[in-house]
Design a protein around this motif. Sequence first.
Motif, mmCIF file in Angstrom:
data_model
loop_
_atom_site.group_PDB
_atom_site.id
_atom_site.type_symbol
_atom_site.label_atom_id
_atom_site.label_comp_id
_atom_site.label_asym_id
_atom_site.label_seq_id
_atom_site.Cartn_x
_atom_site.Cartn_y
_atom_site.Cartn_z
ATOM 1 N N SER A 163 3.720 0.106 1.744
ATOM 2 C CA SER A 163 2.812 0.035 2.883
ATOM 3 C C SER A 163 1.736 1.088 3.021
ATOM 4 C CB SER A 163 3.715 0.683 4.117
ATOM 5 O OG SER A 163 4.931 1.348 3.485
ATOM 6 N N ALA A 164 2.471 2.710 1.904
ATOM 7 C CA ALA A 164 0.498 3.272 1.789
ATOM 8 C C ALA A 164 -0.331 2.407 1.338
ATOM 9 C CB ALA A 164 1.714 4.257 0.802
ATOM 10 N N PHE A 200 -1.921 0.294 4.227
ATOM 11 C CA PHE A 200 -2.583 2.306 5.131
ATOM 12 C C PHE A 200 -3.398 2.462 4.103
ATOM 13 C CE2 PHE A 200 1.601 2.486 7.091
ATOM 14 C CZ PHE A 200 0.796 2.256 8.711
ATOM 15 N N PHE A 235 -7.161 2.880 5.426
ATOM 16 C CA PHE A 235 -7.867 4.040 5.829
ATOM 17 C C PHE A 235 -9.168 4.413 5.409
ATOM 18 C CE2 PHE A 235 -3.836 6.023 7.139
ATOM 19 C CZ PHE A 235 -3.896 5.891 8.681
ATOM 20 N N LEU A 290 -2.840 10.904 4.246
ATOM 21 C CA LEU A 290 -2.739 10.307 5.565
ATOM 22 C C LEU A 290 -1.366 8.676 5.585
ATOM 23 C CD1 LEU A 290 -4.304 11.822 7.499
ATOM 24 C CD2 LEU A 290 -5.220 9.861 8.267
ATOM 25 N N SER A 291 -1.821 8.175 4.025
ATOM 26 C CA SER A 291 -0.896 6.860 4.639
ATOM 27 C C SER A 291 0.221 7.055 4.083
ATOM 28 C CB SER A 291 -1.590 6.002 3.136
ATOM 29 O OG SER A 291 -3.233 6.002 3.143
ATOM 30 N N PHE A 311 2.075 9.968 5.121
ATOM 31 C CA PHE A 311 3.094 9.813 6.092
ATOM 32 C C PHE A 311 2.766 8.954 7.055
ATOM 33 C CE2 PHE A 311 0.876 14.026 5.370
ATOM 34 C CZ PHE A 311 2.510 15.021 4.885
ATOM 35 N N CYS A 312 1.970 7.756 7.052
ATOM 36 C CA CYS A 312 2.096 6.026 8.039
ATOM 37 C C CYS A 312 3.124 5.478 7.065
ATOM 38 C CB CYS A 312 1.218 5.797 7.932
ATOM 39 S SG CYS A 312 -0.146 6.549 8.785
ATOM 40 N N ALA A 313 2.942 5.341 6.201
ATOM 41 C CA ALA A 313 4.048 4.766 5.335
ATOM 42 C C ALA A 313 5.499 5.661 5.965
ATOM 43 C CB ALA A 313 4.374 4.676 3.888
ATOM 44 N N GLY A 363 6.296 7.165 7.943
ATOM 45 C CA GLY A 363 6.810 6.440 9.588
ATOM 46 C C GLY A 363 7.711 5.060 9.711
ATOM 47 N N ALA A 364 6.310 4.314 9.023
ATOM 48 C CA ALA A 364 7.051 2.858 8.952
ATOM 49 C C ALA A 364 8.299 2.556 7.731
ATOM 50 C CB ALA A 364 5.253 1.972 8.030
#
Lengths: 304, 317
Positions: free
Chosen positions: A46-47, A50, A54, A76-77, A79-81, A83-84
């Motif tokens: 997922s990173a 993302f 981005f 940034l990715s 952190f999103c990863a 969460g995901a």
Amino acid sequence: MIQSLADGILVGAIVSLGAIGLTMVMHMLRFANFSHAELLSIGAYSALVFDALFSGILPILANKIGPLSMTWALILSMFCAMGATGLSAVLIDRFVFKRIRDKGDELSMVFASFGVALIIRNVLGLIFGLKSQLYSNDIVFAVMVSSDPLLLIKPDQVFVLLAALLIMLVLQFVLSRTTLGYALRAVAENPSLAEVSGIRLSWVIALVWIIGGMLAAAAGVFYGLNNHINPVIGRDLVLPIFAATIVGGIGSVFGAVLGGFIVGISANMALLILPSGYSPAVPFMIILVLLLVRPNGLFGETQT
Amino acid sequence: MMGLISYLVFFTTIASILAIAVLGLNLQWGNTGLFNGGVVAFFGAGAYGTLLLGGAPQADHIGGFNLFYPLALIGGAVAAGLLAWVVGRLTLHLRHDYLAIATFGVAVTFENIMRNAQGFSGGAKGLRGFTRPLEAWVNDGLTYNVLFLLVVSVLLICTYVFLERLIRSPYGRLLRAIREDEIAARSLGKNPGKIRLAAFITGSCIIGLAGGLYATFYAFVSPQDVLPTLTFQLWAMLIVGGAGNNRGAIIGTFLIWAAWTASGWSLSRFAPVELQIYTGTMQFILIGLVIVGMLLWRPQGLFPERLVVSQSGRKKN
């Protein structure tokens, strides 16, 4: 020798991050989750998604940070990863493990986790292809720290180690200083008593999955940064992570961290003696030795 | 026509061999509640054991003792039993999922050693040069395969009858008692640890026997035969058939093996060429879905375990 030690510490940091989540789940839900290592794959992939997103939206983010091959977009990715992946872990629990747990059979959960691992690993392979991928195709040269004994370290490796330690510190703070952490430990100690005290069991379980998923995602990104990303990350890391959990003692977060470093370092050291083909077997050797010497792990309680 | 017959013979032979392994697994999981996460290690121990004991001497590795075939087959089963003894002694007194982790580790390690230990197992190229028993006497391939199928079927029936008698005996009742409530069993003076270990070893010997037959049939075994895939397939066979029910285990084996070969064949036949490399991937997803789906919606399998009630609770008037 010193090179193996340095490499081992790095692998250890990644294994530790995976093992913390696993040990918490194994302690609270009382089952060996063979699909935990797949969360690392979910995080890594997922990173990757993302990151592409981005860098596409804001090309300025795709610049490298200093000597690292990391970009702001990748941070940034990550952190999103996280969460995901935390969310995926909760969803997997909701759709599979919770429903089996409600039937009250712990061993069926172990069994189901095998099936879940198989599905996640191969669905990822189907979506992203079986070939290995990289976050960045740029070559980052290792810095020679000393020539005799030879020690080469990449800037990325230093970053990963520091970031992993930072994440562990934050977790330590959350577990020991916040109400959330108290609730978590209370449920692990005695679920019924915790519920009587007004703790929502289902929330705490979801919280454990979120923490486990987030740490696993970070570990997955770090692993991808140092090696490469492919659908079999989970298959390759499941045994080292289990070894770290058992070495540390099920339920001990500190034990899992220490166990991760022990497994990482000894796996790299073992390659000084053994031919490299045997490296997948080393974690199991560690498990065997530990079961002989101290079956409940270094920091585990006696449990049945 | 002959092609179809020889394929059917081939299919039935492999399915029957796997059915023996699933029966062994059923004794562990279905009747005793032990999770074996590395079935393939015990299968492989039987396979390698049989070929090493019964094969002809080779220049580049040990083994090749040219043992009388039935002895070699028994030797393979004993090798699997020994492996089970070591793992069981270390883990059966711990939390229940330690056995799952340890057996999983054994399987990874076993495959790893077989792949690397050239002098012992032939390494990645496997063990070759095994002459199947009595092959020189039967010069026709199909006849030989039919005879081999007969032997396998007899062994399958023997295993089935043995296990059926075992689980109907007081000993089988004891296994179920331990599975259902260990503390109650202990309060009656039983020793769950010892009995679990015995059941685990017996099941592993049966799985090893299946491995020995499998290697004999191909006269060859390599690390490719001991990949975790086989563990998942055997598990799916048991859960579909119904854990705890021996007849269900056999039927489940034939169903899943048929589904596996059919899905492989149709994917390679009808899927677009660029998707062909994903055939294995898609089959794994199917196996995973079968396992999870069965556990969620029909954990007792297609043929649930029939409860044996020794004494009904009501008094007869």
